[in-house]
Design a protein around this motif. Structure first.
Motif, PDB file in Angstrom:
ATOM      1  N   SER A   1       0.691  -1.478  -0.077  1.00 54.86           N
ATOM      2  CA  SER A   1      -0.111   0.004   0.222  1.00 54.86           C
ATOM      3  C   SER A   1       1.011   1.435  -0.027  1.00 54.86           C
ATOM      4  CB  SER A   1      -0.848  -0.169   1.346  1.00 54.86           C
ATOM      5  OG  SER A   1      -0.183   0.001   2.390  1.00 54.86           O
ATOM      6  N   LYS A   2       0.264   2.532  -0.220  1.00 53.08           N
ATOM      7  CA  LYS A   2       0.840   3.549  -0.224  1.00 53.08           C
ATOM      8  C   LYS A   2       1.475   3.954   1.083  1.00 53.08           C
ATOM      9  CE  LYS A   2       0.157   8.673  -0.949  1.00 53.08           C
ATOM     10  NZ  LYS A   2       0.670   8.997   0.183  1.00 53.08           N
ATOM     11  N   LYS A   3       0.778   3.482   2.170  1.00 52.35           N
ATOM     12  CA  LYS A   3       1.254   3.630   3.574  1.00 52.35           C
ATOM     13  C   LYS A   3       2.231   2.998   3.798  1.00 52.35           C
ATOM     14  CE  LYS A   3      -0.484   3.693   8.268  1.00 52.35           C
ATOM     15  NZ  LYS A   3      -1.829   3.628   9.211  1.00 52.35           N
ATOM     16  N   HIS A   4       2.534   1.743   3.329  1.00 51.11           N
ATOM     17  CA  HIS A   4       3.587   0.911   3.278  1.00 51.11           C
ATOM     18  C   HIS A   4       4.907   1.461   2.828  1.00 51.11           C
ATOM     19  CE1 HIS A   4       1.500  -3.298   4.314  1.00 51.11           C
ATOM     20  NE2 HIS A   4       1.429  -2.411   5.070  1.00 51.11           N
ATOM     21  N   ILE A   5       4.673   1.986   1.523  1.00 52.85           N
ATOM     22  CA  ILE A   5       5.817   2.538   0.925  1.00 52.85           C
ATOM     23  C   ILE A   5       6.369   3.840   1.500  1.00 52.85           C
ATOM     24  CG2 ILE A   5       6.304   3.809  -1.221  1.00 52.85           C
ATOM     25  CD1 ILE A   5       4.463   1.984  -2.785  1.00 52.85           C
ATOM     26  N   ASP A   6       5.337   4.536   2.048  1.00 57.61           N
ATOM     27  CA  ASP A   6       5.796   5.901   2.742  1.00 57.61           C
ATOM     28  C   ASP A   6       6.628   5.466   3.854  1.00 57.61           C
ATOM     29  OD1 ASP A   6       4.625   7.375   0.971  1.00 57.61           O
ATOM     30  OD2 ASP A   6       2.762   7.594   2.166  1.00 57.61           O
ATOM     31  N   THR A   7       6.096   4.391   4.776  1.00 57.13           N
ATOM     32  CA  THR A   7       6.760   3.947   5.956  1.00 57.13           C
ATOM     33  C   THR A   7       8.507   3.473   5.760  1.00 57.13           C
ATOM     34  OG1 THR A   7       4.546   3.251   6.886  1.00 57.13           O
ATOM     35  CG2 THR A   7       6.700   2.331   8.048  1.00 57.13           C
TER      36      THR A   7
END
Length: 733
Positions: free
Chosen positions: A549-555
């Motif tokens: 997910s985008k949240k995973h990538i940002d993390t």
């Protein structure tokens, strides 16, 4: 004489005969002989289908008789009360050449209906954007092979310039339109909640629901319409009738009690936002006595939050209960294969005890053993809330908790000074229910217009949290852990109970090395490329955005350089399960490691290309030997070389032979003389008391107190006339 005495009731089982005798006199007296035959056939079919264990309910018989008589009907009955049978019986007992169009809002609900109709011998098909472009399938649909067609209303109207296949058939095939004998509108409350703009919104969520009357215009004039819903309070009922252009006086309205005696209603305050995971810790079983929790459905109006909450609960369940799917999430954005698998495991097995879902499941989950319904965040209106509550307690003897965890603004009917977008959209009725201080069951019955004696009955020891307060009842007793609350501090502010009252000061720990903005973009691009490449290689039925997910990538991108030394560290950072760790994590870690290796190589190469600045190692005296000045005795193209040491010594002797002149201090009118002031050159600080003249014309220091000043080289000059070159000196240079 009873009209059923003219029919062969002796062929029925004793249970079926008893059901006919218990029908209300007003209903029996209103029946003609042909209508009595319909009632008898329906009872006989039930008797054979269920081996004498079940009989039709009176409202099902009333609806069937009216529909087969060509009358428009509205049926309001609670969830699990058998509204589907009101659609099944006309197809079984009516003209077998006629088909039904059933408008159903969600794919999950359509799939359930397909299974249920075919279980009773009615060939059924669902049509949505996932329906394959199969010529034989559409040929069978056009020829009336399928007796019931389940379809969303959007399939009847042009979308982005494209005319759906079913709409094209209805516009071009007159025979198909003539074969339609029934129009069913299931979950008819959607006409108001989705077909019309909600409070605070400009456009409707699903405007096709507001245009169902246009579908009726294509059908034969005498085609009856059956309207069904579990939530049709009087205002909504007449809004639906007006949208469908139905005359209320000519429409049969069958309004059954909607009270669920086995429901317990409660409200609790949400602390922080829905992303505050401490709000869900009350659902975690105790480690001292880990037992499988009852079937639970948690509704959250945020797709990403469903996965986050599921991971949190799954991670903190006792080890003896932890599995990859003890807690699962479900929403319309997931693939049909994934949703089907999760739905089947939750409905028919014990693999999943807790399901986190958006409102997509508020119309499709029909499990009989759901004991806890939890709405996180105030629902947009009462109808949506009651649809969610209707998923639980379908077994009449199963006591079910219906809990709303609402934001602080919803606990009062007064609007905030700066309302959020969610608060602006909330219907005033839902705020009335949440902030209520009296019986919640009685309030819902009054809003629904239910005045029957059964409207306020309940089976459990308590009716709702408001009624239970009189006996010091705490709803938290129904859960393994207490609710997350906040306590007041000495300065009047609130603080979470799970945090200590005093917090240690942070140590001055050096910040970890992080990537630059350019490196962020590069790593993000690599991970997004991996996401698009990895999905086809896996057997998951998940969309790409949920594999990574985008949240995973940002993390990952914002993490320090040394935060992910291994695949296990990556899985822990993202709080993923073992299945993801096995199939997805290695590829993600490989991309991160490759990016960091390339980054380190580029930095090393850049450092090697930078030439270090060479510091001169000579002393000032040695370096002065290389200075050049003009000397008229030695000519070299007008430039001469002179020994600096000799020149410095001569200058010092000259300065020593001169007498020292004492300068008079400057006169300043109206100011005191100051002869002890040092110059800025000597003291390094002129001080604020000095005048401008004193700072600029301070007395010269004594030669005995200072180091000899090295004079600057004279400016280069050219000689007049011919230039003689000293070749010996030139060669030495």
């Amino acid at each position: 004489m009873n009209i059923f005495d003219l029919l062969p009731t002796e062929e029925l089982s004793p249970n079926a005969q008893k059901s006919l005798e218990e029908l209300s006199p007003s209903f029996v007296e209103s029946l003609s002989f042909e209508q009595a035959q319909i009632v008898f056939k329906a009872t006989s079919w039930f008797d054979k289908q269920f081996n004498g264990t079940k009989t039709p309910r009176e409202f099902q018989l009333q609806s069937t008789v009216a529909t087969l008589s060509g009358q428009n009907v509205v049926v309001r009955a609670g969830t699990g009360y058998g509204k589907t049978m009101a659609m099944v019986l006309p197809l079984l007992l009516g003209d077998q050449s006629k088909i039904a169009i059933t408008i159903s809002p969600l794919k999950l609900l359509q799939k359930n209906h397909v299974h249920e109709f075919e279980q009773y011998g009615i060939k059924t098909v669902q049509i949505n954007e996932d329906t394959p472009d199969d010529k034989n399938l559409w040929k069978d649909i056009a020829q009336g092979v399928y007796r019931n067609i389940l379809v969303a209303p959007e399939q009847f109207f042009r979308h982005n310039g494209h005319l759906p296949r079913l709409a094209f058939i209805m516009l071009t095939s007159r025979a198909f339109v003539k074969s339609i004998g029934f129009l069913n509108c299931d979950e008819a409350h959607m006409i108001q909640t989705a077909g019309l703009p909600r409070r605070g919104e400009e456009y409707a969520f699903r405007p096709a629901y507001g245009k169902i009357a246009n579908i009726r215009a294509l059908l034969a004039k005498d085609t009856p319409i059956l309207v069904l819903s579990a939530t049709l309070p009087p205002p909504t009922l007449y809004t639906v009738l007006g949208s469908l252009r139905l005359d209320p006086d000519q429409t049969l309205k069958i309004l059954q009690p909607t009270n669920h005696p086995n429901h317990f209603y409660a409200v609790h305050e949400l602390h922080g936002s829905i992303s505050n995971l401490k709000n869900y810790n009350f659902l975690i079983p105790l480690y001292s006595n880990p037992t499988m929790p009852p079937k639970t459905v948690i509704f959250v109006e945020n797709r990403e939050a469903t996965a986050t909450i599921a991971r949190h609960l799954r991670k903190h369940f006792p080890p003896s209960l932890q599995t990859d799917r003890i807690v699962a999430h479900l929403h319309a954005g997931m693939s049909p294969e994934y949703n089907d698998e999760i739905y089947n495991d939750f409905m028919h097995t014990d693999k999943i005890s807790t399901l986190i879902s958006t409102s997509a499941a508020s119309h499709g989950i029909n499990s009989p053993n759901i004991a806890r319904i939890i709405c996180v965040g105030a629902p947009c209106d009462e109808i949506t809330m009651l649809q969610m509550f209707g998923r639980g307690g379908r077994t009449p003897t199963l006591e079910t908790v219906c809990l709303v965890i609402a934001e602080p603004w919803a606990l009062t009917t007064e609007e905030s000074d700066k309302p959020s977008a969610r608060e602006k959209r909330a219907d005033p009725g839902i705020r009335e229910y949440i902030s209520l201080k009296t019986c919640r069951r009685a309030y819902l019955a009054a809003k629904d217009g239910d005045t029957s004696p059964e409207a306020t009955t309940f089976l459990g020891p308590h009716c709702c949290d408001n009624c239970g307060r009189a006996s010091t009842f705490d709803p938290a007793q129904l859960f393994p852990r207490p609710f997350h609350t906040q306590k007041a501090t000495s300065d009047g502010e609130t603080q979470s109970q799970s945090q200590p009252s005093t917090q240690k000061k942070k140590d001055n720990i050096p910040k970890p090395k992080t990537r630059s903005r350019t490196e962020h973009d590069e790593l993000r691009q690599r991970l997004e490329t991996l996401r698009s490449e990895i999905a086809p290689r896996l057997d998951y039925a998940w969309p790409e955005s949920y594999l990574l997910s985008k949240k995973h990538i940002d993390t990952v991108v914002l993490s320090p350089l040394d935060a992910i030394p291994s695949t296990a560290a990556l899985v822990k950072l993202l709080s993923e399960n073992s299945e993801w760790a096995e199939d997805v994590a290695p590829s993600v870690f490989e991309v991160i490691a490759a990016h960091d290796a390339d980054l380190a190589a580029r930095k090393a190469e850049a450092a090697a290309l930078k030439r270090p600045v060479q510091q001169h190692s000579q002393s000032q005296a040695e370096y002065s030997q290389q200075l050049y000045s003009y000397n008229s005795s030695i000519n070299l193209n007008g430039w001469t070389h002179e020994d600096p040491a000799a020149r410095i010594a001569a200058q010092e002797a000259k300065d020593a032979s001169k007498p020292q002149k004492s300068k008079k201090p400057s006169k300043a009118k109206g100011k005191r003389k100051n002869t002890s002031t040092l110059s800025q050159h000597d003291s390094g600080d002129a001080g604020p008391s000095q005048t401008k003249r004193q700072r600029t014309r301070s007395p010269s220091p004594s030669p005995s107190n200072t180091q000899p000043r090295v004079p600057r080289p004279k400016p280069r000059q050219r000689t007049n006339g011919p230039v003689e070159i000293d070749k010996e000196l030139y060669s030495s240079i």
